[in-house]
Structure formats: C-alpha cells, structure tokens
Design a protein around this motif. Structure first.
Motif, PDB file in Angstrom:
ATOM      1  N   LYS A 289      66.726   9.269 -41.247  1.00  0.00           N
ATOM      2  CA  LYS A 289      66.495  10.583 -41.840  1.00  0.00           C
ATOM      3  C   LYS A 289      65.436  11.387 -41.064  1.00  0.00           C
ATOM      4  O   LYS A 289      65.510  12.600 -40.992  1.00  0.00           O
ATOM      5  CB  LYS A 289      66.009  10.356 -43.283  1.00  0.00           C
ATOM      6  CG  LYS A 289      66.033  11.581 -44.180  1.00  0.00           C
ATOM      7  CD  LYS A 289      65.819  11.183 -45.628  1.00  0.00           C
ATOM      8  CE  LYS A 289      64.344  11.036 -45.954  1.00  0.00           C
ATOM      9  NZ  LYS A 289      64.109  10.689 -47.370  1.00  0.00           N
ATOM     10  N   ARG A 290      64.462  10.680 -40.481  1.00  0.00           N
ATOM     11  CA  ARG A 290      63.291  11.395 -39.957  1.00  0.00           C
ATOM     12  C   ARG A 290      63.181  11.483 -38.443  1.00  0.00           C
ATOM     13  O   ARG A 290      62.493  12.351 -37.917  1.00  0.00           O
ATOM     14  CB  ARG A 290      62.024  10.732 -40.510  1.00  0.00           C
ATOM     15  CG  ARG A 290      61.941  10.926 -42.011  1.00  0.00           C
ATOM     16  CD  ARG A 290      60.781  10.183 -42.584  1.00  0.00           C
ATOM     17  NE  ARG A 290      60.626  10.487 -43.987  1.00  0.00           N
ATOM     18  CZ  ARG A 290      60.754   9.599 -44.968  1.00  0.00           C
ATOM     19  NH1 ARG A 290      61.041   8.343 -44.687  1.00  0.00           N
ATOM     20  NH2 ARG A 290      60.593   9.956 -46.220  1.00  0.00           N
ATOM     21  N   PHE A 291      63.800  10.542 -37.748  1.00  0.00           N
ATOM     22  CA  PHE A 291      63.643  10.523 -36.285  1.00  0.00           C
ATOM     23  C   PHE A 291      64.998  10.671 -35.600  1.00  0.00           C
ATOM     24  O   PHE A 291      66.016  10.242 -36.139  1.00  0.00           O
ATOM     25  CB  PHE A 291      62.968   9.221 -35.842  1.00  0.00           C
ATOM     26  CG  PHE A 291      61.680   8.944 -36.560  1.00  0.00           C
ATOM     27  CD1 PHE A 291      60.577   9.772 -36.360  1.00  0.00           C
ATOM     28  CD2 PHE A 291      61.565   7.900 -37.456  1.00  0.00           C
ATOM     29  CE1 PHE A 291      59.385   9.538 -37.037  1.00  0.00           C
ATOM     30  CE2 PHE A 291      60.375   7.660 -38.140  1.00  0.00           C
ATOM     31  CZ  PHE A 291      59.285   8.485 -37.925  1.00  0.00           C
ATOM     32  N   THR A 292      64.961  11.250 -34.420  1.00  0.00           N
ATOM     33  CA  THR A 292      66.198  11.406 -33.650  1.00  0.00           C
ATOM     34  C   THR A 292      66.482  10.106 -32.913  1.00  0.00           C
ATOM     35  O   THR A 292      65.636   9.618 -32.164  1.00  0.00           O
ATOM     36  CB  THR A 292      66.043  12.560 -32.629  1.00  0.00           C
ATOM     37  OG1 THR A 292      65.634  13.727 -33.340  1.00  0.00           O
ATOM     38  CG2 THR A 292      67.336  12.825 -31.898  1.00  0.00           C
ATOM     39  N   LEU A 293      67.660   9.574 -33.144  1.00  0.00           N
ATOM     40  CA  LEU A 293      68.017   8.308 -32.490  1.00  0.00           C
ATOM     41  C   LEU A 293      68.703   8.577 -31.155  1.00  0.00           C
ATOM     42  O   LEU A 293      69.629   9.385 -31.083  1.00  0.00           O
ATOM     43  CB  LEU A 293      68.940   7.493 -33.396  1.00  0.00           C
ATOM     44  CG  LEU A 293      68.229   6.915 -34.618  1.00  0.00           C
ATOM     45  CD1 LEU A 293      69.235   6.482 -35.663  1.00  0.00           C
ATOM     46  CD2 LEU A 293      67.330   5.753 -34.230  1.00  0.00           C
ATOM     47  N   LEU A 294      68.218   7.909 -30.129  1.00  0.00           N
ATOM     48  CA  LEU A 294      68.788   8.115 -28.796  1.00  0.00           C
ATOM     49  C   LEU A 294      69.787   7.005 -28.486  1.00  0.00           C
ATOM     50  O   LEU A 294      69.441   5.821 -28.548  1.00  0.00           O
ATOM     51  CB  LEU A 294      67.686   8.096 -27.739  1.00  0.00           C
ATOM     52  CG  LEU A 294      66.703   9.256 -27.776  1.00  0.00           C
ATOM     53  CD1 LEU A 294      65.616   9.050 -26.734  1.00  0.00           C
ATOM     54  CD2 LEU A 294      67.416  10.576 -27.533  1.00  0.00           C
ATOM     55  N   PRO A 295      71.004   7.377 -28.153  1.00  0.00           N
ATOM     56  CA  PRO A 295      71.992   6.349 -27.798  1.00  0.00           C
ATOM     57  C   PRO A 295      71.780   5.863 -26.366  1.00  0.00           C
ATOM     58  O   PRO A 295      71.033   6.488 -25.607  1.00  0.00           O
ATOM     59  CB  PRO A 295      73.314   7.116 -27.904  1.00  0.00           C
ATOM     60  CG  PRO A 295      72.943   8.522 -27.551  1.00  0.00           C
ATOM     61  CD  PRO A 295      71.533   8.726 -28.050  1.00  0.00           C
TER      62      PRO A 295
END
Lengths: 99, 155
Positions: B76-82
């Motif tokens: 919800k809070r952080f951008t996940l990097l693939p």
C-alpha cells in the motif's frame, strides 16, 4: 528602448519549480543568481507556511507504528528472511566445453 | 529529492514498536520530504511470503496472519520494483568482484553464495539510481568493492 516584462506562473512543487527554472536558465530568460533566489524564497515560504506540517513519510511511519503488527516479532521474521537469502543462489555458469 | 530502496528489515522495524531499531527508523522517516521517494524490491515480497509459509507450517497462525498484513502495508505504501533484467549485468560484475575479493581473503565459498539476493538488491538500486537503506552490513561491504552503490544505514 523599454524592456519587455515576462510574467510566468511558477509551479508549486519543488521539483517542477526546479525544472522550470532550469528551462528558463537554458533559454537565457533568467540569471543563475535569480534562479537560486527564487528557489530559496519558495523553500523559505513553504517552510514558513507549514510550521510543524508532517511529511507524507512521517505519516506513513506513524501509521505503521500504530498498526504495530509485529510487536517483538520482527527479529523472528528477519530470521526467516536471512534463511531465504542464505539458501537462494543463482548457479554459476556450467562449463559445457567438450573435452 | 532523494530516492531510496528500502531493504526488507526497514518496514519490519517500523511495524515492531518493541524493536530497539524502531525509534531510529521512525526519526529518519520524519526527516524525509514529501518529494522523496521510497521503493522496495519485489524480492522482499518473495522472502516475506516465504516467512508466512514457514509460520503456517509451524502452526504460528497469528504471526503468519500478521506477516500477511505487513505485506499488505508494504504494498500500500511503497513502490515495488520488479526485476527487469537491466540489473543483471551489474549483478554479474558485482558478484564476480565479491567472489574474487573473498577468495583473496580466504573466505569460504559459502559466504559468497548467501549474498545473491543482496547483490540483486544492490544492483537494482544502482540501475535505478537509488540509495539502499538497510541495517545489513553486507551493503557496506559491497559498497567498498563497488563504489557506484549508494548505501545508508538508518539505524
């Protein structure tokens, strides 16, 4: 000859303002000193306008602390993470040379 | 504006008010500006879901449930990097360099293999121009070998 006066509405966010000033600098429409002065002034205004205003990240931290989902258990989870990392390996390339 | 790549331990400390590291992480978050950006690697989810499975297997249902909620809180809070493959060449160089240095220091092969995830996180940070934030000293050791890596320990 009268100098023409250029009026521009500068954007609100620090990043957008910085980019706009860089563009004005690039086209020689503003001096470097003036650009620094505008950025400094805006920063000062924003700090002055919002005394004690929490950043979104301060709010995120507060929310997560309040959730307190892992009271005293973070180390246990970190152990399983270390276990995962210890057992994860990208194999070295295999030498397929025919001898 | 600063861009950070949080290692998995950072949000876990925030969710654990009893952790001795909770306060330090909170204080650092309070110093961040709105325009700063915080990212996490998708690998953090892999290892957190592994933790959930282990807890379920050992009958620790409550901790498993809380761990799932932590995963939701992170999403919800952080951008996940693939992983995109762009970080692969940096990873390769980094691991080879570390292996070479470890051999010189006569470290065992075992110490090399356990850092693959750390190397991937470090190379992701380099690829995206992010500062790795972790309480794991391995990143300091990687930085000594690979100065392109930016690293901060907020503890």
């Amino acid at each position: 000859m009268a100098q023409k006066r250029l009026t521009i509405t500068l954007p609100g966010s620090a990043e957008a303002l910085h980019n706009a000033l860089q563009m004005l600098l690039q086209y020689g429409l503003i001096s470097e000193k003036k650009a620094h002065s505008i950025e400094g002034k805006r920063k000062h205004e924003q700090t002055r306008k919002k005394p004690g205003k929490k950043s979104r990240w301060a709010i995120v931290a507060e929310e997560m602390v309040q959730e307190g989902l892992l009271r005293g258990k973070s180390e246990k989870l970190l152990e399983s993470i270390r276990d995962f990392r210890d057992n994860f390996e990208i194999p070295a390339p295999v030498d397929k040379t025919v001898k | 504006m600063m861009k950070y790549l949080l290692d998995t331990n950072i949000p876990l400390y925030l969710e654990d008010i009893d952790s001795p590291f909770n306060q330090a992480v909170q204080e650092k978050f309070q110093q961040l500006q709105d325009e700063d950006q915080l990212f996490m690697s998708v690998l953090s989810l892999f290892e957190l879901y592994y933790g959930v499975a282990l807890r379920k297997k050992s009958g620790e249902e409550q901790l498993a449930e809380h761990s799932l909620q932590v995963i939701d809180a992170i999403k919800k809070r952080f951008t996940l990097l693939p992983l995109t493959g762009k970080e692969a060449s940096t990873f390769g160089e980094m691991k080879a360099l570390y292996k070479d240095r470890s051999k010189k220091k006569e470290n065992k092969q075992e110490t090399i293999k356990k850092h693959d995830i750390d190397f991937i996180i470090a190379s992701t940070a380099i690829e995206y121009g992010l500062v790795v934030v972790s309480n794991d000293t391995i990143f300091q050791r990687i930085k000594e070998l690979y100065p392109d890596l930016k690293f901060e320990n907020w503890i």
